[in-house]
Design a protein around this motif. Structure first.
Motif, mmCIF file in Angstrom:
data_model
loop_
_atom_site.group_PDB
_atom_site.id
_atom_site.type_symbol
_atom_site.label_atom_id
_atom_site.label_comp_id
_atom_site.label_asym_id
_atom_site.label_seq_id
_atom_site.Cartn_x
_atom_site.Cartn_y
_atom_site.Cartn_z
ATOM 1 N N SER A 378 0.865 -1.178 0.000
ATOM 2 C CA SER A 378 0.000 0.000 0.000
ATOM 3 C C SER A 378 0.904 1.230 0.000
ATOM 4 O O SER A 378 1.657 1.457 0.954
ATOM 5 C CB SER A 378 -0.896 -0.016 1.247
ATOM 6 O OG SER A 378 -1.786 1.065 1.265
ATOM 7 N N LEU A 379 0.865 2.016 -1.059
ATOM 8 C CA LEU A 379 1.781 3.151 -1.189
ATOM 9 C C LEU A 379 1.378 4.321 -0.299
ATOM 10 O O LEU A 379 0.197 4.611 -0.125
ATOM 11 C CB LEU A 379 1.834 3.624 -2.637
ATOM 12 C CG LEU A 379 2.352 2.649 -3.694
ATOM 13 C CD1 LEU A 379 2.550 3.371 -5.026
ATOM 14 C CD2 LEU A 379 3.646 1.990 -3.261
ATOM 15 N N TYR A 380 2.395 4.988 0.237
ATOM 16 C CA TYR A 380 2.256 6.247 0.980
ATOM 17 C C TYR A 380 1.409 6.116 2.251
ATOM 18 O O TYR A 380 0.840 7.103 2.726
ATOM 19 C CB TYR A 380 1.677 7.350 0.082
ATOM 20 C CG TYR A 380 2.413 7.476 -1.226
ATOM 21 C CD1 TYR A 380 3.779 7.737 -1.254
ATOM 22 C CD2 TYR A 380 1.761 7.304 -2.436
ATOM 23 C CE1 TYR A 380 4.469 7.834 -2.445
ATOM 24 C CE2 TYR A 380 2.431 7.400 -3.639
ATOM 25 C CZ TYR A 380 3.787 7.657 -3.644
ATOM 26 O OH TYR A 380 4.464 7.750 -4.839
ATOM 27 N N SER A 381 1.328 4.918 2.820
ATOM 28 C CA SER A 381 0.549 4.733 4.044
ATOM 29 C C SER A 381 1.367 4.979 5.307
ATOM 30 O O SER A 381 0.813 4.916 6.415
ATOM 31 C CB SER A 381 -0.035 3.307 4.091
ATOM 32 O OG SER A 381 -1.023 3.139 3.089
ATOM 33 N N THR A 382 2.642 5.252 5.165
ATOM 34 C CA THR A 382 3.473 5.548 6.331
ATOM 35 C C THR A 382 3.661 7.060 6.463
ATOM 36 O O THR A 382 3.724 7.762 5.453
ATOM 37 C CB THR A 382 4.854 4.870 6.207
ATOM 38 O OG1 THR A 382 5.448 5.233 4.962
ATOM 39 C CG2 THR A 382 4.697 3.361 6.255
ATOM 40 N N PRO A 383 3.777 7.563 7.680
ATOM 41 C CA PRO A 383 3.585 6.842 8.941
ATOM 42 C C PRO A 383 2.124 6.452 9.143
ATOM 43 O O PRO A 383 1.224 7.250 8.886
ATOM 44 C CB PRO A 383 4.041 7.848 9.997
ATOM 45 C CG PRO A 383 3.827 9.197 9.341
ATOM 46 C CD PRO A 383 4.081 8.995 7.888
ATOM 47 N N VAL A 384 1.916 5.225 9.588
ATOM 48 C CA VAL A 384 0.559 4.695 9.749
ATOM 49 C C VAL A 384 -0.140 5.370 10.915
ATOM 50 O O VAL A 384 0.462 5.630 11.963
ATOM 51 C CB VAL A 384 0.620 3.168 9.976
ATOM 52 C CG1 VAL A 384 -0.771 2.607 10.254
ATOM 53 C CG2 VAL A 384 1.228 2.485 8.753
ATOM 54 N N ASP A 385 -1.417 5.678 10.725
ATOM 55 C CA ASP A 385 -2.230 6.275 11.788
ATOM 56 C C ASP A 385 -2.132 5.428 13.050
ATOM 57 O O ASP A 385 -2.245 4.198 13.006
ATOM 58 C CB ASP A 385 -3.688 6.352 11.317
ATOM 59 C CG ASP A 385 -4.578 7.155 12.255
ATOM 60 O OD1 ASP A 385 -4.649 6.820 13.455
ATOM 61 O OD2 ASP A 385 -5.216 8.111 11.778
#
Length: 425
Positions: A378-385
């Motif tokens: 999953s692209l660009y999901s970091t930093p994760v909520d």
């Protein structure tokens, strides 16, 4: 029912490619289809990027100039993906499948007019000092408008033109206009195939064309990317998310019963064994479905399939990168899949928000995950909520044998929908 609905053909076109294999390779390689919007005046819009597809031309699709005048980008994308699914399912070489035995179901978008369609009429009716001479418009100016122009504003024209091209004469329906409509099209197609009303169906959806009007609608609804942060696409489930990024594309599935596929000698790709839909909107309209609605949708799909949450190996979430939409989906997944080792991804960081095309595209991804045992990141999901209590696959592909995948597709107007895809034994 004893019968099982299986996918025997897939056709996709989006910013990452023009075939299922190309799109899959792009996802595994961590490619992002989003780029700066440079073909329209977007200076006043905060969202300045989109995942644009290299649209086929009427010549590519062998469409006559006369027919092309009432078609547009969404029509061409729909036709290309539908033709792919039709050919990949070997329908054209199956004499037992007659035109009236083929169903056609599609989630279709809003259709905006093109300025050029009306410009000649306006210029011919303009007053010397500005403004419109209405008498001139209604006596002569209107004659500059192509007589069939109103047809181009009907989204089902795209379905009609593709039906003519493929000689489809069976049951059909159009659903509009958000991501849930793609699930509705697939569910209706499955119902037609399982009931015997159709021998085989094409079911899927297409995104809306990215125009100033579509961008304005998205910003009015408050769902599009609201600031530039060095990333061209949206950030699903990230603490830095700030809205979704539009994308264009289309996807179609050829669906029939397992017994039909076996009789035709066609290898089934995957089975669709459950779906669910629900509605719930918060006090802030256009914030997406509530967490309760998303739970109800996923639970309905599990109930239809006779499964428990622990039976799902991967969730391809709606994950559109909006503040409230992601928040509600996080809450729903945390609650339904608590204590379950589920992996989660969203494809919108790579493909953009494809609206009605999201369900068939994500179904194609699910089929490849089941086939290959690989989950794309999953692209660009970091930093994760920090509210996330499940495993989001980021950075690199994950090797994991998955037998069942759930797909969520939601509308920002409150509709929640879910599908479950399973390996064919």
């Amino acid at each position: 029912m004893d019968e099982q609905a299986v996918i025997t053909g897939i056709g996709v076109v989006c910013a990452l490619g023009r075939t299922p294999d190309e799109v899959w390779e792009g996802l595994l390689g961590g490619r992002c289809g989003a780029a700066r919007i440079d073909f329209i005046d977007f200076a006043e819009f905060p969202c300045k990027s989109a995942a644009i597809t290299a649209c086929p031309t009427p010549q590519d699709l062998h469409i006559s100039p006369r027919d092309a005048r009432i078609m547009n980008t969404h029509s061409f994308l729909l036709m290309e993906s539908a033709v792919q699914a039709y050919k990949n399912a070997a329908i054209e070489t199956a004499p037992e499948i007659t035109p009236d035995a083929i169903g056609f179901f599609a989630g279709l978008p809003m259709v905006d007019y093109e300025t050029d369609d009306l410009l000649a009429a306006v210029l011919k009716s303009s007053l010397p000092k500005g403004g419109l001479d209405h008498d001139a418009f209604y006596t002569k100016g209107y004659r500059e408008i192509y007589p069939l122009w109103p047809l181009s504003m009907l989204n089902n024209i795209a379905l009609c033109q593709s039906s003519v091209r493929l000689k489809i004469q069976g049951e059909n329906a159009v659903f509009s206009a958000h991501a849930d409509s793609g699930v509705s099209a697939i569910a209706e197609g499955i119902a037609a195939a399982l009931s015997g009303r159709a021998k085989i169906v094409l079911a899927g959806g297409v995104s809306e064309k990215i125009t100033p009007s579509s961008l304005a609608r998205g910003h009015i609804a408050g769902v599009l990317k609201s600031r530039e942060d060095g990333v061209l696409s949206c950030r699903p489930f990230s603490s830095l998310r700030c809205g979704t990024t539009p994308g264009d594309g289309a996807g179609f599935l050829a669906i029939e019963t397992l017994s039909s596929a076996v009789a035709r000698g066609v290898s089934p790709i995957a089975a669709i064994i459950g779906w669910g839909r629900a509605f719930g909107i918060g006090d802030d309209f256009c914030s997406g479905p509530t967490a309760a609605a998303i739970i109800n949708s996923m639970s309905a799909a599990l109930s239809m399939a006779g499964l428990r949450p622990a039976d799902i190996g991967l969730l391809i979430a709606h994950g559109d990168g909006t503040s409230t939409g992601d928040k509600n989906e996080i809450e729903a997944v945390n609650e339904l899949f608590k204590n379950c080792p589920i992996s989660v991804i969203s494809t919108k960081g790579a493909l953009g928000n494809l609206y009605a095309a999201a369900a068939p595209l994500d179904t194609a991804v699910a089929a490849y995950v089941i086939k290959t045992g690989t989950i794309p990141p999953s692209l660009y999901s970091t930093p994760v909520d920090e509210a996330v209590r499940f495993d989001i696959v980021t950075e690199n592909p994950l090797q994991k044998r998955v037998s069942r995948v759930m797909i969520n597709c939601n509308s920002y107007e409150g509709q929640a929908s879910s599908l479950i895809i399973e390996r064919v034994a």
